[in-house]
Design a protein around this motif. Structure first.
Motif, short mmCIF file in Angstrom:
data_model
loop_
_atom_site.label_atom_id
_atom_site.label_comp_id
_atom_site.label_asym_id
_atom_site.label_seq_id
_atom_site.Cartn_x
_atom_site.Cartn_y
_atom_site.Cartn_z
N SER A 97 -11.13 1.65 7.16
CA SER A 97 -10.21 0.62 7.65
C SER A 97 -9.15 1.24 8.56
O SER A 97 -8.84 0.70 9.63
CB SER A 97 -9.54 -0.08 6.47
N ALA A 98 -8.57 2.36 8.15
CA ALA A 98 -7.54 3.00 8.96
C ALA A 98 -8.09 3.41 10.32
O ALA A 98 -7.46 3.18 11.36
CB ALA A 98 -6.99 4.22 8.22
N ILE A 99 -9.27 4.00 10.33
CA ILE A 99 -9.89 4.41 11.59
C ILE A 99 -10.22 3.19 12.43
O ILE A 99 -9.99 3.15 13.64
CB ILE A 99 -11.14 5.26 11.31
N GLY A 100 -10.77 2.16 11.78
CA GLY A 100 -11.11 0.94 12.49
C GLY A 100 -9.90 0.27 13.11
O GLY A 100 -9.98 -0.31 14.20
N ILE A 101 -8.76 0.33 12.43
CA ILE A 101 -7.53 -0.27 12.97
C ILE A 101 -7.14 0.40 14.28
O ILE A 101 -6.67 -0.25 15.22
CB ILE A 101 -6.39 -0.16 11.93
N ALA A 102 -7.35 1.72 14.38
CA ALA A 102 -7.03 2.42 15.62
C ALA A 102 -7.86 1.88 16.78
O ALA A 102 -7.33 1.56 17.85
CB ALA A 102 -7.28 3.92 15.44
N PHE A 103 -9.16 1.76 16.58
CA PHE A 103 -10.03 1.31 17.67
C PHE A 103 -9.85 -0.19 17.93
O PHE A 103 -9.92 -0.64 19.08
CB PHE A 103 -11.48 1.64 17.34
N ARG A 104 -9.62 -0.96 16.88
CA ARG A 104 -9.37 -2.39 17.06
C ARG A 104 -8.10 -2.61 17.88
O ARG A 104 -8.06 -3.46 18.78
CB ARG A 104 -9.26 -3.08 15.71
N SER A 105 -7.07 -1.80 17.59
CA SER A 105 -5.82 -1.91 18.33
C SER A 105 -6.01 -1.55 19.80
O SER A 105 -5.41 -2.16 20.70
CB SER A 105 -4.75 -1.00 17.70
N TYR A 106 -6.85 -0.55 20.05
CA TYR A 106 -7.15 -0.18 21.44
C TYR A 106 -7.79 -1.36 22.17
O TYR A 106 -7.38 -1.72 23.28
CB TYR A 106 -8.08 1.03 21.49
N ALA A 107 -8.79 -1.98 21.56
CA ALA A 107 -9.47 -3.11 22.19
C ALA A 107 -8.50 -4.27 22.42
O ALA A 107 -8.56 -4.94 23.46
CB ALA A 107 -10.65 -3.55 21.32
N GLU A 108 -7.61 -4.49 21.47
CA GLU A 108 -6.66 -5.60 21.59
C GLU A 108 -5.70 -5.42 22.76
O GLU A 108 -5.19 -6.41 23.30
CB GLU A 108 -5.88 -5.76 20.28
N GLN A 109 -5.47 -4.18 23.18
CA GLN A 109 -4.63 -3.94 24.36
C GLN A 109 -5.19 -4.63 25.60
O GLN A 109 -4.45 -4.99 26.52
CB GLN A 109 -4.54 -2.44 24.67
N PHE A 110 -6.51 -4.79 25.61
CA PHE A 110 -7.19 -5.39 26.75
C PHE A 110 -7.64 -6.82 26.46
O PHE A 110 -8.44 -7.39 27.20
CB PHE A 110 -8.39 -4.53 27.14
N GLY A 111 -7.14 -7.38 25.37
CA GLY A 111 -7.50 -8.74 25.01
C GLY A 111 -8.93 -8.88 24.54
O GLY A 111 -9.54 -9.94 24.70
N LYS A 112 -9.46 -7.80 23.95
CA LYS A 112 -10.86 -7.82 23.53
C LYS A 112 -10.98 -7.85 22.01
O LYS A 112 -10.18 -7.24 21.30
CB LYS A 112 -11.58 -6.59 24.11
N ALA A 113 -11.99 -8.56 21.55
CA ALA A 113 -12.13 -8.82 20.12
C ALA A 113 -13.02 -7.82 19.41
O ALA A 113 -13.13 -7.85 18.18
CB ALA A 113 -12.69 -10.23 19.91
N ARG A 114 -13.65 -6.93 20.16
CA ARG A 114 -14.64 -6.03 19.54
C ARG A 114 -14.45 -4.63 20.09
O ARG A 114 -14.11 -4.45 21.26
CB ARG A 114 -16.05 -6.55 19.87
N TRP A 115 -14.69 -3.63 19.25
CA TRP A 115 -14.49 -2.25 19.70
C TRP A 115 -15.75 -1.42 19.56
O TRP A 115 -16.65 -1.71 18.78
CB TRP A 115 -13.34 -1.59 18.95
N GLY A 116 -15.75 -0.34 20.34
CA GLY A 116 -16.82 0.65 20.25
C GLY A 116 -16.22 2.04 20.32
O GLY A 116 -15.03 2.22 20.55
N ASP A 117 -17.07 3.04 20.15
CA ASP A 117 -16.63 4.42 20.24
C ASP A 117 -17.80 5.23 20.80
O ASP A 117 -18.97 4.94 20.51
CB ASP A 117 -16.21 4.94 18.87
N LYS A 118 -17.47 6.24 21.58
CA LYS A 118 -18.49 7.08 22.18
C LYS A 118 -18.19 8.54 21.94
O LYS A 118 -17.10 9.02 22.24
CB LYS A 118 -18.57 6.81 23.70
N ARG A 119 -19.12 9.23 21.36
CA ARG A 119 -19.07 10.69 21.24
C ARG A 119 -20.51 11.16 21.06
O ARG A 119 -21.15 10.82 20.05
CB ARG A 119 -18.19 11.12 20.07
#
Length: 337
Positions: A97-119
């Motif tokens: 949940s804590a990790i997901g909150i970080a990426f969700r918050s990033y997506a929300e900066q752009f008005g987006k409802a879904r997040w992804g990660d690349k590595r």
């Protein structure tokens, strides 16, 4: 129809085009995919340091580590660190949940409802990512192994030799086969770099179908978000600032020495042909070179086995649950427990 909020992970051998795919996904109006960070897998292995996350003080300690540790690259997300820490403290009491909150918050900066990660290296850690995000979807981008080896050799951050580079691609393909066999059809998807650059729209329409999203034409022109989603100091990603092109396909022919072509085609022959890549008929590689790759593979396999064994043992003494409790599916699973 309810729109999906499942996490998306892009995996593949380094230098296989995963940054280009990251930008294509980030160009979608509903999906935000940030620059690479380094707190997902390290955070998982450090979970005992933070303790039982059902205690507020431990959630705060976790949030502070993500924000302040010099190796996590949290700053790449351009989030307010103090606000993020408070969101973690107020959020569900699990590591995912804590990790997901970080990426969700990033997506929300752009008005987006879904997040992804690349590595790219995530192909090693799909099992761990599924523990953190049980509803995750994985996209494996495959590129001609000879092009990956040629490109890795030229990277300023790649300090290994060509034998390691050959093994990198072999590992990515082998892990991909395992994931294709073991994961549900709605959780794992493969596409080839060569097909994606030749006909972006067709390939991205297929990918969007897998993700449960509508294709958007902006995805085929990812250069428009490159400055937004790629740190300027990463000069090895300069090609992503231009149009999608097939110019780099097959460039290994001018970038590999003849003995390196022989090595790739001797060690990787079955994997190359299985993925639709034609061999040149180069002479068999020197036995010493083949042996060098085998030694690298054996050493890396033994190290993974030791690490996996330690993790399996550690799972019996975890201080609390790790799975995220943020998305529709995750909350649904929690309700059924």
């Amino acid at each position: 129809m309810i729109k999906s909020d499942r996490p998306i992970f892009v995996i593949g051998c380094p230098r296989s085009g995963t940054t280009m795919l990251q930008l294509m996904l980030h160009s979608h109006p509903r999906i935000g995919v940030p620059p690479e960070t380094r707190f997902v897998v390290p955070g998982y292995y450090r979970r005992f340091v933070f303790g039982d996350l059902r205690e507020e003080v431990n959630r705060r300690r976790l949030g502070q580590w993500i924000v302040t540790d010099k190796d996590t690259k949290f700053k790449e997300l351009k989030l307010d660190g103090d606000r993020f820490i408070e969101d973690v403290v107020a959020g569900p009491p699990t590591l995912g949940s804590a990790i997901g909150i970080a990426f969700r918050s990033y997506a929300e900066q752009f008005g987006k409802a879904r997040w992804g990660d690349k590595r790219p290296s995530y192909y090693h850690y799909v099992d761990i990512l599924l523990r953190l995000f049980p509803d995750a979807q994985f996209i494996h981008l495959i590129r001609d192994g000879r092009d990956c080896v040629a490109s890795l050799k030229e990277m300023p951050w790649y300090t290994k030799d060509v034998f390691h580079a050959v093994n990198n691609w072999a590992e990515a393909i082998d892990f991909g086969r395992r994931h294709a066999k073991n994961l549900p059809a709605d959780s794992y998807y493969e596409l080839r770099y060569e097909d994606l650059t030749r006909d972006p729209e067709t390939e991205l329409r297929g990918l969007c179908g897998f993700l449960g999203e509508e294709y958007d034409p902006a995805m085929s022109e990812p250069c428009h978000v490159a400055r937004q989603a790629i740190p300027q100091n990463r000069v090895w990603h300069l090609n992503t600032h231009g149009d999608v092109t097939t110019a780099r396909t097959g460039s290994w022919k001018a970038r590999l020495e003849p003995w390196e072509v022989s090595l790739c085609e001797t060690v990787l022959a079955e994997r190359l042909t299985a993925n639709g890549y034609e061999l040149t008929g180069a002479p068999k590689a020197d036995k010493a070179h083949v042996t060098a790759v085998s030694k690298v593979e054996a050493k890396r396999r033994a190290a993974r086995r030791r690490k996996d064994l330690r993790d399996r043992i550690n799972r019996f003494r975890e201080p609390g649950p790790v799975a995220a409790q943020l998305t529709t599916r995750q909350l649904g699973e929690l309700a059924r427990v």
